[in-house]
Design a protein around this motif. Sequence first.
Motif, PDB file in Angstrom:
ATOM      1  N   GLN A 107       0.844  -1.189   0.000  1.00  0.00           N
ATOM      2  CA  GLN A 107       0.000   0.000   0.000  1.00  0.00           C
ATOM      3  C   GLN A 107       0.883   1.245   0.000  1.00  0.00           C
ATOM      4  O   GLN A 107       1.845   1.335   0.764  1.00  0.00           O
ATOM      5  CB  GLN A 107      -0.892   0.037   1.239  1.00  0.00           C
ATOM      6  CG  GLN A 107      -2.165  -0.759   1.111  1.00  0.00           C
ATOM      7  CD  GLN A 107      -3.160  -0.425   2.220  1.00  0.00           C
ATOM      8  OE1 GLN A 107      -2.888   0.370   3.097  1.00  0.00           O
ATOM      9  NE2 GLN A 107      -4.311  -1.040   2.174  1.00  0.00           N
ATOM     10  N   ILE A 108       0.525   2.212  -0.849  1.00  0.00           N
ATOM     11  CA  ILE A 108       1.182   3.514  -0.841  1.00  0.00           C
ATOM     12  C   ILE A 108       0.173   4.538  -0.336  1.00  0.00           C
ATOM     13  O   ILE A 108      -0.914   4.683  -0.903  1.00  0.00           O
ATOM     14  CB  ILE A 108       1.692   3.909  -2.242  1.00  0.00           C
ATOM     15  CG1 ILE A 108       2.706   2.881  -2.747  1.00  0.00           C
ATOM     16  CG2 ILE A 108       2.331   5.282  -2.200  1.00  0.00           C
ATOM     17  CD1 ILE A 108       3.256   3.188  -4.120  1.00  0.00           C
ATOM     18  N   LEU A 109       0.525   5.224   0.746  1.00  0.00           N
ATOM     19  CA  LEU A 109      -0.349   6.220   1.356  1.00  0.00           C
ATOM     20  C   LEU A 109       0.294   7.591   1.244  1.00  0.00           C
ATOM     21  O   LEU A 109       1.512   7.714   1.162  1.00  0.00           O
ATOM     22  CB  LEU A 109      -0.580   5.904   2.835  1.00  0.00           C
ATOM     23  CG  LEU A 109      -0.943   4.471   3.233  1.00  0.00           C
ATOM     24  CD1 LEU A 109      -0.959   4.339   4.747  1.00  0.00           C
ATOM     25  CD2 LEU A 109      -2.291   4.088   2.654  1.00  0.00           C
TER      26      LEU A 109
ATOM     27  N   ILE B  12       6.714   0.314   6.637  1.00  0.00           N
ATOM     28  CA  ILE B  12       6.486  -0.861   7.467  1.00  0.00           C
ATOM     29  C   ILE B  12       6.534  -2.077   6.559  1.00  0.00           C
ATOM     30  O   ILE B  12       5.786  -2.164   5.586  1.00  0.00           O
ATOM     31  CB  ILE B  12       5.133  -0.799   8.197  1.00  0.00           C
ATOM     32  CG1 ILE B  12       5.072   0.435   9.106  1.00  0.00           C
ATOM     33  CG2 ILE B  12       4.907  -2.060   9.018  1.00  0.00           C
ATOM     34  CD1 ILE B  12       3.752   0.592   9.836  1.00  0.00           C
ATOM     35  N   LYS B  13       7.431  -3.006   6.855  1.00  0.00           N
ATOM     36  CA  LYS B  13       7.571  -4.216   6.056  1.00  0.00           C
ATOM     37  C   LYS B  13       6.849  -5.365   6.748  1.00  0.00           C
ATOM     38  O   LYS B  13       6.948  -5.532   7.958  1.00  0.00           O
ATOM     39  CB  LYS B  13       9.047  -4.557   5.857  1.00  0.00           C
ATOM     40  CG  LYS B  13       9.810  -3.476   5.102  1.00  0.00           C
ATOM     41  CD  LYS B  13      11.301  -3.746   5.104  1.00  0.00           C
ATOM     42  CE  LYS B  13      12.063  -2.628   4.409  1.00  0.00           C
ATOM     43  NZ  LYS B  13      13.527  -2.783   4.525  1.00  0.00           N
ATOM     44  N   GLY B  14       6.132  -6.155   5.971  1.00  0.00           N
ATOM     45  CA  GLY B  14       5.319  -7.221   6.532  1.00  0.00           C
ATOM     46  C   GLY B  14       3.879  -6.775   6.666  1.00  0.00           C
ATOM     47  O   GLY B  14       3.546  -5.606   6.464  1.00  0.00           O
ATOM     48  N   SER B  15       2.998  -7.706   6.994  1.00  0.00           N
ATOM     49  CA  SER B  15       1.571  -7.424   7.050  1.00  0.00           C
ATOM     50  C   SER B  15       1.260  -6.267   7.991  1.00  0.00           C
ATOM     51  O   SER B  15       1.671  -6.254   9.142  1.00  0.00           O
ATOM     52  CB  SER B  15       0.819  -8.674   7.506  1.00  0.00           C
ATOM     53  OG  SER B  15      -0.566  -8.427   7.543  1.00  0.00           O
ATOM     54  N   SER B  16       0.537  -5.265   7.476  1.00  0.00           N
ATOM     55  CA  SER B  16       0.224  -4.047   8.230  1.00  0.00           C
ATOM     56  C   SER B  16      -1.256  -3.725   8.068  1.00  0.00           C
ATOM     57  O   SER B  16      -1.631  -2.612   7.698  1.00  0.00           O
ATOM     58  CB  SER B  16       1.080  -2.880   7.732  1.00  0.00           C
ATOM     59  OG  SER B  16       2.440  -3.228   7.694  1.00  0.00           O
TER      60      SER B  16
ATOM     61  N   GLY C 250      -4.870  -4.853   2.074  1.00  0.00           N
ATOM     62  CA  GLY C 250      -3.970  -4.843   0.931  1.00  0.00           C
ATOM     63  C   GLY C 250      -2.504  -4.778   1.272  1.00  0.00           C
ATOM     64  O   GLY C 250      -1.653  -5.025   0.417  1.00  0.00           O
ATOM     65  N   ALA C 251      -2.172  -4.465   2.534  1.00  0.00           N
ATOM     66  CA  ALA C 251      -0.766  -4.288   2.910  1.00  0.00           C
ATOM     67  C   ALA C 251      -0.157  -5.611   3.347  1.00  0.00           C
ATOM     68  O   ALA C 251       0.333  -5.748   4.472  1.00  0.00           O
ATOM     69  CB  ALA C 251      -0.653  -3.243   4.008  1.00  0.00           C
ATOM     70  N   ILE C 252      -0.151  -6.602   2.456  1.00  0.00           N
ATOM     71  CA  ILE C 252       0.413  -7.916   2.773  1.00  0.00           C
ATOM     72  C   ILE C 252       1.931  -7.837   2.867  1.00  0.00           C
ATOM     73  O   ILE C 252       2.544  -8.374   3.794  1.00  0.00           O
ATOM     74  CB  ILE C 252      -0.024  -8.946   1.720  1.00  0.00           C
ATOM     75  CG1 ILE C 252      -1.513  -9.284   1.901  1.00  0.00           C
ATOM     76  CG2 ILE C 252       0.825 -10.208   1.797  1.00  0.00           C
ATOM     77  CD1 ILE C 252      -2.060 -10.213   0.844  1.00  0.00           C
ATOM     78  N   ALA C 253       2.568  -7.173   1.895  1.00  0.00           N
ATOM     79  CA  ALA C 253       4.025  -7.037   1.912  1.00  0.00           C
ATOM     80  C   ALA C 253       4.471  -5.883   2.796  1.00  0.00           C
ATOM     81  O   ALA C 253       5.574  -5.892   3.332  1.00  0.00           O
ATOM     82  CB  ALA C 253       4.551  -6.825   0.488  1.00  0.00           C
TER      83      ALA C 253
ATOM     84  N   PRO D 294      -6.045 -10.513  12.720  1.00  0.00           N
ATOM     85  CA  PRO D 294      -5.325 -10.173  13.951  1.00  0.00           C
ATOM     86  C   PRO D 294      -3.867  -9.819  13.666  1.00  0.00           C
ATOM     87  O   PRO D 294      -3.308 -10.219  12.642  1.00  0.00           O
ATOM     88  CB  PRO D 294      -5.419 -11.465  14.767  1.00  0.00           C
ATOM     89  CG  PRO D 294      -5.475 -12.546  13.727  1.00  0.00           C
ATOM     90  CD  PRO D 294      -6.196 -11.959  12.547  1.00  0.00           C
ATOM     91  N   ARG D 295      -3.269  -9.074  14.593  1.00  0.00           N
ATOM     92  CA  ARG D 295      -1.868  -8.696  14.465  1.00  0.00           C
ATOM     93  C   ARG D 295      -1.305  -8.426  15.850  1.00  0.00           C
ATOM     94  O   ARG D 295      -1.986  -7.874  16.720  1.00  0.00           O
ATOM     95  CB  ARG D 295      -1.715  -7.443  13.594  1.00  0.00           C
ATOM     96  CG  ARG D 295      -0.267  -7.107  13.260  1.00  0.00           C
ATOM     97  CD  ARG D 295      -0.203  -5.962  12.251  1.00  0.00           C
ATOM     98  NE  ARG D 295       1.160  -5.711  11.839  1.00  0.00           N
ATOM     99  CZ  ARG D 295       2.000  -4.924  12.496  1.00  0.00           C
ATOM    100  NH1 ARG D 295       1.605  -4.303  13.595  1.00  0.00           N
ATOM    101  NH2 ARG D 295       3.235  -4.750  12.070  1.00  0.00           N
TER     102      ARG D 295
END
Length: 728
Positions: A180-182, A212-216, A223-226, A476-477
């Motif tokens: 994701q690009i914000l 942030i790298k990894g699921s966010s 959409g922020a899986i990577a 969850p995270r």
Amino acid sequence: MKKYIVVLLMLLSSTVAYSQHTLKAIIRDSETKQPLIGATASVEGTTLGASTDAAGELELRSIPEGRHVIRFSYIGYEDRLDTLLFPLAQTTPLIVLLAPGGEELEEVVVTTTRSSRTIEDIPTRVEAITLEELGEKANMKPGDIRMLLSESTGIQTQQTSATSANANIRIQGLDGRYTQILQDGFPLYSGFSSGLSIMQIPPLNLYQVEVIKGSSSTLYGGGAIAGLVNLITKKPTEEGELSLMANITSANGLDLSGFYGKRFGDFGVTVFASRNTNQAYDPADIGFSAIPEFERYTANPTVYFYPSERTQLSLGLNASKEERLGGDMRYMDEKEGDLYFEQNNTERLSTQFNLEHRLSEKAMLSVKNSLSFFNRDIAVPGYDFDGKQTASFSEAAYSLTGEKHDWVIGANLWTDDFSERSADAVGARDYDNTIIGAFAQNTFSPVEWFVLESGLRTDYVTPSPANKSKGLFVLPRVSALFKVSERLTSRIGGGMGYKAPTIFTQEAEDITFRNILPLNISQTEAETSIGGNADVNFNTLIGEDVTFSINHMFFYTYLRSPLILTLRPDNLYEFRNANGHVDTKGVETNMKFGYEWVKLFLGYTYTDARQHYNGEVNDMPLTPKHRVNTVLMLEKEDNFRIGLEAYYFSPQRLTDGSSGRDYWINGVMIEKMFERFSLFLNFENIFDTRQSKFGSIYSGSMRNPEFHEIYAPVDGRVINGGIKLNLL
């Protein structure tokens, strides 16, 4: 006679020895009274200097007798100047208290996680590219954000077109659609509008970039899986800023931009505008453009209103228009004929509204909304893809800060509507998606050495993907921070994510969406993931003068039911969920050495990304297993900076099973600062590494070329230079 000379020399040497004096000092934070490791003291007008040890102590020797100005400094703190008369009357160490500096201190406060914590106190691993680094990267590529992202470990900007220079971001080996690009927390670059996005975002109005790298997924959706990249723009200040920049390149490029920001009592304003142009450029002399011909205009005005100390409102507009043309160099001269070309015309327009109201000293309510319009027309010989995307994002969130608990609770709504205006025989690829999400995040600090961050997100997606009959995703995270000591910390975390089916992928972009069948989301599974990372951070002093820090991270992501583009027997393409999964794992290591005005950065990334399809295992295409980053920076504040860079990429597997070459990219950047302006010169890819040197980048005829996958630079050596003016 000799005896008298010896005695005289001894007297003189003893006089010199006694006229040299020592300063002992302890440098601490003025608020916490904690020692500052690596703070410096120097005698103005001389080369004398020293750095503090782990206890904040230093010893400055050989100071001549008389009155001298001593400068005490530390990154993120205001300099302190003391005038002292030597020899000193006191014999005990001098206690020096340094006050945190406003601008420097703000650079390490992270906003992406929606807390007021500094980057060192957040369990989620966040990498911040601060204002100083952004200035360095802007010198190298003022027209877009590729440079500032691609030079970080674990991030790769992958070029997807040999002639139009289109590219996307890959984090830890995963395709660009999983990032994701914000901009200021707004998801403005998703779906159809993700195409060409990193090529069209200039970095010159950015205050900070947080990665942030990894699921966010907790705060910003599935959409922020990577990972995600949050581009944080500059805000108006009381002092104000008026800056201008002009840059020219040896590849026939010209960049002009300006930024103005200032606060006037209850109101404030920021305005950014730029014009970026380039003529078609063919360094290999093969007849095809490595850099296309383009002309782009960008405008980003924002108005701020501060009705009270507790309330802040802002309303911004983000607009850009670009015409981009690549292909056969003869076509770009004549704009006609039976020759190959690839034309991209785009228009972006989005609004951003943000309201923040502090209910109390510890509680805040925020409301934000954005409305985005994106038009893109892609034309190649015999085919035209013309579409329009209308998207919106709305959110309300409540945050509460306590002694041991910080809470963020909120809900948001996404709408995404795409319509194709020139559908061919395969039919229109139109869609209309809606996502309703709710989230909660808690940061718990039970003891000083441990912080736990946990979050939960629930998204309701319509129309529902095939593997979610009710369209419900629960994500969850959790992350934890361990402060082993002042020098040693560690983080560990993980979470789940998902990606709703979409035709806007790198594979589809490669073939300009030609002959791709419409996607029925209700008959296609959403891609789902689980992943985690862990890191260790250590910093210390080597001797008395050299600072050293190291960060070592492990990462892993498991992606189920990846969506892949499949060629059918009738020569039409359709998206299908693969029979299998993708996993990516590896390590990232970053080291930093500092000595006075010299800094050395060393980085290494190992990425093992594999496709497990139909019982077979293959390396992920276009993903180097090994990558090395080295940067040597020589910098004296407000005087000059010189940067030397070298990046290594190991061989990459290509889609057809063959392998590309390994290569190095080297660069040199020089900048000289004056009171109101600076001059810069940059030599990018100085040894002219190009894929066209490794072999032909296409097969077939020039009128009907089949371009090979791009894994190395095609533009080769580019020299650029310019001027930056600071008028306020």
